[in-house]
Design an enzyme around this catalytic site. Structure first.
Site, PDB file in Angstrom:
ATOM      1  N   ASP A  35      -0.540   7.485   8.314  1.00 24.10           N
ATOM      2  CA  ASP A  35      -0.281   6.062   8.633  1.00 24.10           C
ATOM      3  C   ASP A  35       0.947   5.976   9.536  1.00 24.10           C
ATOM      4  O   ASP A  35       0.968   5.275  10.553  1.00 24.10           O
ATOM      5  CB  ASP A  35       0.073   5.276   7.356  1.00 24.10           C
ATOM      6  N   GLU A  56       2.107  -1.518   9.128  1.00 22.25           N
ATOM      7  CA  GLU A  56       3.153  -0.614   8.602  1.00 22.25           C
ATOM      8  C   GLU A  56       4.572  -1.091   8.885  1.00 22.25           C
ATOM      9  O   GLU A  56       5.533  -0.407   8.560  1.00 22.25           O
ATOM     10  CB  GLU A  56       2.970   0.804   9.170  1.00 22.25           C
ATOM     11  N   ASP A  66       0.839  -1.208   0.000  1.00 24.57           N
ATOM     12  CA  ASP A  66       0.000   0.000   0.000  1.00 24.57           C
ATOM     13  C   ASP A  66       0.868   1.250   0.000  1.00 24.57           C
ATOM     14  O   ASP A  66       1.930   1.265   0.622  1.00 24.57           O
ATOM     15  CB  ASP A  66      -0.860   0.042   1.287  1.00 24.57           C
ATOM     16  N   ASP A 124      -3.737  -2.368  12.842  1.00 24.85           N
ATOM     17  CA  ASP A 124      -3.720  -1.580  11.619  1.00 24.85           C
ATOM     18  C   ASP A 124      -3.859  -0.152  12.112  1.00 24.85           C
ATOM     19  O   ASP A 124      -4.958   0.260  12.483  1.00 24.85           O
ATOM     20  CB  ASP A 124      -4.903  -1.996  10.727  1.00 24.85           C
ATOM     21  N   LEU A 171      -3.837   2.792  10.853  1.00 24.09           N
ATOM     22  CA  LEU A 171      -4.773   3.677  10.172  1.00 24.09           C
ATOM     23  C   LEU A 171      -5.382   2.908   9.009  1.00 24.09           C
ATOM     24  O   LEU A 171      -4.704   2.572   8.038  1.00 24.09           O
ATOM     25  CB  LEU A 171      -4.078   4.939   9.660  1.00 24.09           C
ATOM     26  N   ASP A 172      -6.663   2.580   9.140  1.00 21.76           N
ATOM     27  CA  ASP A 172      -7.339   1.804   8.096  1.00 21.76           C
ATOM     28  C   ASP A 172      -8.130   2.765   7.206  1.00 21.76           C
ATOM     29  O   ASP A 172      -8.775   3.691   7.698  1.00 21.76           O
ATOM     30  CB  ASP A 172      -8.302   0.800   8.759  1.00 21.76           C
TER      31      ASP A 172
END
Ligand code: AHG
Ligand code: MN
Ligand code: MN
Length: 337
Positions: A70, A94, A64, A115, A117-118
């Site tokens: 993030d 990350e 990603d 996660d 920041l989704d």
């Protein structure tokens, strides 16, 4: 105690009283709450703050594009969870490998995977985003945690939850005794009980899927979606399609209103034959929450919480939400291999 004054800290203490225990788990949860407040404040001003929007130009281990928020959120959760000395190992979307707690801090009994920041593709356009977290007890005895501590099946989770940064910031969590939601009251900086004892409807009227991939889905998935769009389904009229593109936001709406979210396997990217979403820090924690609320989560062929993880960033198809809808999907998947 009047529920309106039930802050998440008090709720965690009440859970601890029923669970018993030394309060270590409560300390882990309280640090997640603290980190959520810090991220929420940054998300709220993302459009204004200097250089917090936009991409970093990097891509993460799952391919990603990494957004600055993030990275920020990732650091906040890692620092908060390292500091308390109750965690022995972490994993994050990350970070390529497991995350060890720096030597200056004690190591504890808990494993936290997240996660940070989704829905990051939605950051710059002011659409709801979230954080998802999963908590296990360690398997190894002491010292630094290991990959083995992280690769546990979802049914062994000690707790799980998510934060949705939206018109308000809501934190939803479960420690296996039901699901409760707390809304951040910015005037006092406290999460206050707003969604006590969440139960999801057995059947919904909403489905969430990225239909752009329809031509790349398996026959069973296509047949199921066609069924939802016909008058041959349980409601005798088409379901509504709601897809925000942030898993946490789509999941939260369906949890409260009823519905099914699908990120099935597709043939678009040979590198991602089992869909885009990751087992350890997206599918497992949300599967824990949805089952505690009376729903169900499946790959289409097996219960998400039964999967024995093989790799940290393992991807799985995720079919999650109202139990009758997910079970019906499994029937279509079985019949239309
Ligand atoms: P993340 O931002 O943590 O990588 O997650 C994004 C995920 C999930 O939030 C959402 O459901 C999905 O990506 C949307 O994927 P598509 O754009 O392929 O529909
Ligand atoms: Mn995600
Ligand atoms: Mn993410």
């Amino acid at each position: 105690m009047d529920d309106r004054l039930m802050t998440i800290e008090r709720h965690i203490i009440e859970q601890q009283r029923t669970h018993g225990g030394k309060g270590d788990f409560s300390a882990v949860l309280s640090q997640i709450v603290f980190a959520a407040k810090v991220v929420s404040a940054q998300v709220a001003q993302a459009g204004l703050a200097e250089n917090i929007l936009g991409g970093t130009g990097d891509t993460n281990v799952t391919g990603d594009d990494v957004q600055k928020l993030d990275v920020f959120a990732n650091r906040v959760f890692i620092n908060a969870l390292s500091y308390i000395g109750k965690v022995c190992v972490m994993a994050s979307e990350e970070e390529d490998g497991i995350i060890l707690v720096p030597d200056k801090y004690p190591k504890g009994d808990y494993v936290v995977m997240f996660d940070p920041l989704d829905g990051s593709s939605n950051i710059d356009v002011d659409v709801s985003i979230g954080t998802i977290f999963s908590i296990f007890k360690r398997l190894t005895k002491e010292g630094d945690g290991t990959l083995e501590d992280c690769l546990q099946p979802g049914y062994k989770q000690f707790g799980a939850g998510y934060v949705i940064y939206s018109s308000s910031t809501v934190l939803v969590y479960s420690t296996g005794e039901g699901v409760n939601g707390f809304t951040l009251d910015p005037s006092v900086g406290e999460f206050v009980l707003s969604h006590p004892d969440i139960k999801t409807p057995k059947r919904g009227k909403i489905y969430s899927a990225n239909e752009a991939y329809y031509n790349y889905w398996k026959p069973g998935t296509k047949a199921y979606i066609d069924h939802l769009k016909s008058d041959g389904n349980a409601h005798k009229k088409p379901y509504s399609l709601r897809y925000i593109g942030s898993l946490v936001a789509d999941f939260h709406r369906n949890l409260l209103k009823g519905g099914i979210f699908l990120y099935p396997e597709d043939t678009i990217d040979p590198k991602k034959p089992t869909g885009k979403l990751r087992l350890l820090y997206e599918a497992n924690p949300l599967a824990f929450i949805v089952e505690q609320a009376g729903g169900y989560a499946s790959t289409g062929y097996e219960r998400i919480l039964d999967i024995a993880p093989a790799k940290l960033h393992q991807r799985v198809p995720l079919i999650i939400g109202s139990k009758d809808d997910v079970l019906e999907y499994e029937e279509f998947a079985r019949k239309n291999k």
